[in-house]
Motif scaffolding. Structure first.
Motif, PDB file in Angstrom:
ATOM      1  N   LEU A 171       0.824  -1.204   0.000  1.00 10.30           N
ATOM      2  CA  LEU A 171       0.000   0.000   0.000  1.00 10.30           C
ATOM      3  C   LEU A 171       0.863   1.260   0.000  1.00 10.30           C
ATOM      4  CD1 LEU A 171      -2.683  -1.027   2.676  1.00 10.30           C
ATOM      5  CD2 LEU A 171      -2.875  -1.179   0.184  1.00 10.30           C
ATOM      6  N   ASP A 172       0.269   2.377  -0.422  1.00  6.79           N
ATOM      7  CA  ASP A 172       0.943   3.664  -0.298  1.00  6.79           C
ATOM      8  C   ASP A 172       1.162   3.995   1.178  1.00  6.79           C
ATOM      9  OD1 ASP A 172       0.875   3.922  -3.043  1.00  6.79           O
ATOM     10  OD2 ASP A 172      -1.031   5.030  -3.038  1.00  6.79           O
ATOM     11  N   ARG A 173       2.057   4.931   1.447  1.00  5.12           N
ATOM     12  CA  ARG A 173       2.435   5.205   2.832  1.00  5.12           C
ATOM     13  C   ARG A 173       1.248   5.626   3.685  1.00  5.12           C
ATOM     14  NH1 ARG A 173       7.541   8.983   3.901  1.00  5.12           N
ATOM     15  NH2 ARG A 173       8.456   7.168   2.855  1.00  5.12           N
ATOM     16  N   TRP A 174       0.400   6.521   3.179  1.00  7.18           N
ATOM     17  CA  TRP A 174      -0.702   7.008   4.003  1.00  7.18           C
ATOM     18  C   TRP A 174      -1.756   5.911   4.203  1.00  7.18           C
ATOM     19  CZ3 TRP A 174      -5.861   7.475   2.614  1.00  7.18           C
ATOM     20  CH2 TRP A 174      -6.163   7.295   1.268  1.00  7.18           C
ATOM     21  N   LEU A 175      -1.913   5.065   3.173  1.00  4.20           N
ATOM     22  CA  LEU A 175      -2.836   3.948   3.334  1.00  4.20           C
ATOM     23  C   LEU A 175      -2.312   2.923   4.330  1.00  4.20           C
ATOM     24  CD1 LEU A 175      -4.176   3.234  -0.270  1.00  4.20           C
ATOM     25  CD2 LEU A 175      -5.465   4.048   1.721  1.00  4.20           C
ATOM     26  N   ARG A 176      -0.993   2.757   4.390  1.00  5.49           N
ATOM     27  CA  ARG A 176      -0.432   1.842   5.386  1.00  5.49           C
ATOM     28  C   ARG A 176      -0.732   2.317   6.798  1.00  5.49           C
ATOM     29  NH1 ARG A 176       4.234   1.408   1.972  1.00  5.49           N
ATOM     30  NH2 ARG A 176       5.388   2.829   3.330  1.00  5.49           N
ATOM     31  N   GLY A 177      -0.699   3.641   6.995  1.00  4.74           N
ATOM     32  CA  GLY A 177      -1.028   4.170   8.315  1.00  4.74           C
ATOM     33  C   GLY A 177      -2.470   3.875   8.700  1.00  4.74           C
ATOM     34  N   VAL A 178      -3.381   4.080   7.755  1.00  6.13           N
ATOM     35  CA  VAL A 178      -4.796   3.790   8.014  1.00  6.13           C
ATOM     36  C   VAL A 178      -4.998   2.306   8.260  1.00  6.13           C
ATOM     37  CG1 VAL A 178      -7.115   3.843   7.046  1.00  6.13           C
ATOM     38  CG2 VAL A 178      -5.574   5.770   6.679  1.00  6.13           C
ATOM     39  N   MET A 179      -4.364   1.477   7.427  1.00  2.00           N
ATOM     40  CA  MET A 179      -4.527   0.032   7.563  1.00  2.00           C
ATOM     41  C   MET A 179      -3.951  -0.464   8.886  1.00  2.00           C
ATOM     42  SD  MET A 179      -5.703  -2.751   6.206  1.00  2.00           S
ATOM     43  CE  MET A 179      -5.874  -2.621   4.427  1.00  2.00           C
ATOM     44  N   ALA A 180      -2.842   0.142   9.339  1.00  2.00           N
ATOM     45  CA  ALA A 180      -2.253  -0.261  10.618  1.00  2.00           C
ATOM     46  C   ALA A 180      -3.237  -0.051  11.765  1.00  2.00           C
ATOM     47  CB  ALA A 180      -0.962   0.517  10.865  1.00  2.00           C
ATOM     48  N   VAL A 181      -3.941   1.085  11.739  1.00  2.00           N
ATOM     49  CA  VAL A 181      -4.946   1.352  12.783  1.00  2.00           C
ATOM     50  C   VAL A 181      -6.081   0.332  12.708  1.00  2.00           C
ATOM     51  CG1 VAL A 181      -6.641   3.017  13.628  1.00  2.00           C
ATOM     52  CG2 VAL A 181      -4.383   3.803  12.877  1.00  2.00           C
ATOM     53  N   LEU A 182      -6.571   0.079  11.495  1.00  2.00           N
ATOM     54  CA  LEU A 182      -7.671  -0.868  11.314  1.00  2.00           C
ATOM     55  C   LEU A 182      -7.283  -2.269  11.763  1.00  2.00           C
ATOM     56  CD1 LEU A 182      -9.107   0.187   7.811  1.00  2.00           C
ATOM     57  CD2 LEU A 182      -9.990   0.770  10.077  1.00  2.00           C
ATOM     58  N   LEU A 183      -6.076  -2.698  11.407  1.00  2.00           N
ATOM     59  CA  LEU A 183      -5.651  -4.044  11.764  1.00  2.00           C
ATOM     60  C   LEU A 183      -5.430  -4.186  13.263  1.00  2.00           C
ATOM     61  CD1 LEU A 183      -3.203  -4.887   8.832  1.00  2.00           C
ATOM     62  CD2 LEU A 183      -5.547  -5.668   9.162  1.00  2.00           C
TER      63      LEU A 183
END
Length: 495
Positions: free
Chosen positions: A264-276
């Motif tokens: 994922l793109d960097r900002w999407l990785r941040g969002v996904m980290a929170v979700l996971l």
């Protein structure tokens, strides 16, 4: 549905199969605007109905106004309609009139038929059927895959079995719910011609996760966490009517999310980290042992295929930390040493209870070993009034030998699709993350199905087979990474 290449004529990405044209553009925009206005009216209607009290008073206006809005969207922007269904389906059970239905033989079928989830399923069946018929009429064929054919067989055998059930109405309703899963996969295979389209539909899936987690988190912070009491445990149920459904939903989302995270793109990785992170916490709080074990197996597959020692270490740390920080989880697993008799408290060694129950229900198929007793009929034919808690046994008892063969084919072809996608995905690509993620989900699906009623959780299957459709795009598409067309099964990938 044939297995030929689709019409090579260009289509809008994400709106595959819909030919853009200036004649339809203005009416389409107008009708979409009317759909938005209807949604606004729906919100006002729901607010007024909530003030009068009663769940039915809130749900019925919501169903009427929402049905009009999504119907207009389905007719004008079908791809957007499917994305909307994926995005909101995780929270639809909040408006359920019939309440939890798993394992209950006394459910009021009239109230269940009036559930918003049932109404949306009927609308989806109609909209998807019409849209697919239009694609066949225009192109003469649909894109297909072996997994799609096996799913069609599962749906067909369920429908045939339901027609011969002692109580046809609930059996037919269950068969139609399963057919929505089949159609979701078939539709998504048509709507995912390239990686860009796949990304949009996966975004809709994880938008549903954000909504589900957001609701659960807000309610928990307000001091009223959505939960249910089973035996001696209080278990988080999220926006679903049961904790087990929430657990299995999170299981698939966590496995696939970890698989695609690194691409994922960097900002999407941040969002996904929170979700996971939130997903893992709530998964443990569901106290659903099958989903927790399934998630662990799926994540282990992801870690091995990604060759990530770090991820394996993180899994071990999470297992130990979860047991220490959430003692109820450790207590739940420690109950495996406790006996539970058939008809007893819903805790303890439920695996031993399952084995005992399986020996009682396997003989039900003797009445009709070819087509079974009908979907959703096991709990109506036993004193325990429970579902089989084994999808393989359930396929045999409720849909006979024919249904069992179709179900086994679906399982095997799910694993095959994941392996084929893995072999054809370029190394280090987002497509490889899709292949790894679905293969991990497929392994978890097979494992959990051996001791659970996963096939009953249609809402979770929508997302599982959305991931399957994404993997099918990778497996059966030439020119991977270039937005090429889907190739027929068996075709060699473009070098």
């Amino acid at each position: 549905m044939t297995l030929d290449n689709p019409d090579p004529r260009p289509t809008r990405s994400g709106d595959a199969g819909q030919r853009p044209g200036p004649v339809l553009a203005r009416p389409g925009r107008l009708l979409t605007g009317l759909a938005a206005l209807t949604c606004a009216g729906m919100a006002v209607g729901v607010g007024l109905s909530m003030s009068s009290g009663g769940k039915a008073a809130m749900v019925l206006p919501l169903a009427a106004l929402g049905g009009v809005a999504v119907a207009v969207l389905a007719l004008t922007r079908f791809a957007a309609y499917v994305m909307l269904m994926l995005a909101v389906r995780s929270c639809v059970d909040l408006f359920k009139l019939s309440g939890p239905t798993a394992g209950r033989a006394d459910v009021d079928q009239a109230s269940r038929a009036a559930d918003l989830s049932t109404l949306l399923a009927v609308l989806f069946l109609l909209a998807a059927g019409l849209w697919l018929a239009a694609q066949v009429r225009r192109d003469g064929r649909l894109r297909g895959s072996p997994l799609g054919w096996s799913l069609l067989l599962v749906g067909a055998t369920g429908l045939v079995s339901a027609l011969g059930a002692n109580t046809p109405t609930p059996s037919l309703l269950e068969a139609l719910r399963i057919i929505t899963v089949v159609l979701m996969f078939v539709v998504l295979e048509q709507l995912m011609p390239d990686t860009r389209a796949v990304r949009r539909f996966l975004l809709a899936c994880y938008a549903s996760l954000a909504l589900a987690l957001g609701y659960t988190l807000v309610m928990s912070l307000l001091g009223d966490p959505p939960s249910e009491v089973k035996g001696s445990f209080s278990r988080i149920s999220g926006p679903f009517s049961q904790s087990t459904t929430f657990g299995r939903y999170l299981m698939f989302m966590v496995i696939f999310g970890f698989a695609i995270y690194r691409y994922l793109d960097r900002w999407l990785r941040g969002v996904m980290a929170v979700l996971l992170t939130l997903s893992l916490v709530f998964l443990l709080l569901t106290n659903t042992r099958g989903a927790i074990i399934g998630a662990a197996l799926g994540l282990l597959v992801v870690a091995i295929l990604h060759r990530s020692k770090r991820m394996i270490v993180m899994l071990c740390v999470a297992a130990v930390g979860g047991g220490l920080l959430l003692p109820t989880v450790a207590d739940r697993f420690s109950q495996l040493a406790d006996d539970r008799a058939v008809g007893g408290d819903p805790t303890g060694n439920t695996l031993a209870w399952r084995v005992d129950y399986w020996t009682q229900i396997v003989t039900l198929a003797n009445h009709n070993p070819v087509t079974g007793i009908g979907p959703n009929m096991t709990q109506r034919e036993t004193d325990e009034a429970k579902k089989p808690h084994n999808d393989f046994l359930r396929a045999y008892v409720e849909t006979g030998f024919v249904g069992l063969l179709a179900y086994l084919a679906m399982m095997l072809l799910s694993l095959h699709t994941g392996r084929l996608a893995l072999r054809r995905a370029p190394p280090g690509s987002f497509e490889r993350g899709i292949a790894v993620g679905f293969l991990g989900c497929a392994v978890a699906f097979v494992a959990v199905s051996a001791a659970s009623n996963v096939i009953s959780n249609v809402v979770t299957l929508w997302y599982l087979f959305a991931f399957a459709a994404a993997a099918s795009t990778v497996a059966y598409r030439s020119g991977v990474g270039t937005g090429g067309a889907v190739a027929p099964p068996g075709a060699r990938p473009t070098p």
